[in-house]
Design a protein around this motif. Structure first.
Motif: not given
Length: 167
Positions: A114-115, A119, A122, A125, A150-151, A154-155, A158, A164, A167
């Motif tokens: 997780f951030f 998220r 962020p 991490m 960060a995006s 994250n993608d 996931v 996460s 999330s």
């Protein structure tokens, strides 16, 4: 607990080098300026500024690479930022300072990520994995400043590790 790596066994993924982001470094430097000029706290302002400059330097060098089965930290050997970043421009990072060994973790070894603080904002991490220190039972935790987009991070997490726990 994540069902980490459930996707990674059935799919083949392309290698992705996450683009750098100077947001965290810039936040530290701007905060240091605020501490110095608004609050006249010179000592703490200089310390925060130096941390920001260090993170900025690391942002220019450190790359997070996601390949078909693992996340790895590599170091850029090019100083020309106009040149497109390729896997050929990267070299293995030094061994992990805390536990030794390569900074490479299979997606299936992730148990949580997780951030911090969130998220949408962020700064760090966090992830836990059971590959580095398998005998410890709970695995090994890792914290990194978010020196990358960060995006995109994250993608990729996931997609390749699973959602996460937050999330």
């Amino acid at each position: 607990m994540l069902k980490a790596g459930s996707n990674s066994k059935t799919k083949t993924y392309p290698t992705v080098i996450i683009p750098s982001s100077y947001n965290v470094a810039g936040g530290f430097v701007l905060s240091s300026l605020g501490l110095v000029f608004l609050f006249h706290n010179y000592i703490f302002g200089v310390i925060v500024g130096l941390i920001g400059l260090f993170i900025g330097r690391q942002t220019g060098k450190v790359r997070f690479v996601f390949d078909s089965d693992s996340m790895e930290i590599l170091i850029s050997k090019t100083t020309d930022r106009s040149e497109e970043e390729t896997i050929d421009n990267l070299v293995k990072s030094r061994d992990n300072f805390a536990v030794g060994g390569r900074n490479r973790w299979t997606y299936s070894s992730f148990t949580d990520w997780f951030f911090i603080p969130s998220r949408s904002f962020p700064i760090l991490m966090y992830f836990n994995e059971n590959q580095t220190n398998a005998n410890a039972g709970k695995g090994q935790l890792h914290l990194f400043p978010v020196v990358m987009d960060a995006s995109v991070l994250n993608d990729l997490l996931v997609e390749r590790v699973g959602p996460s726990s937050r999330s």
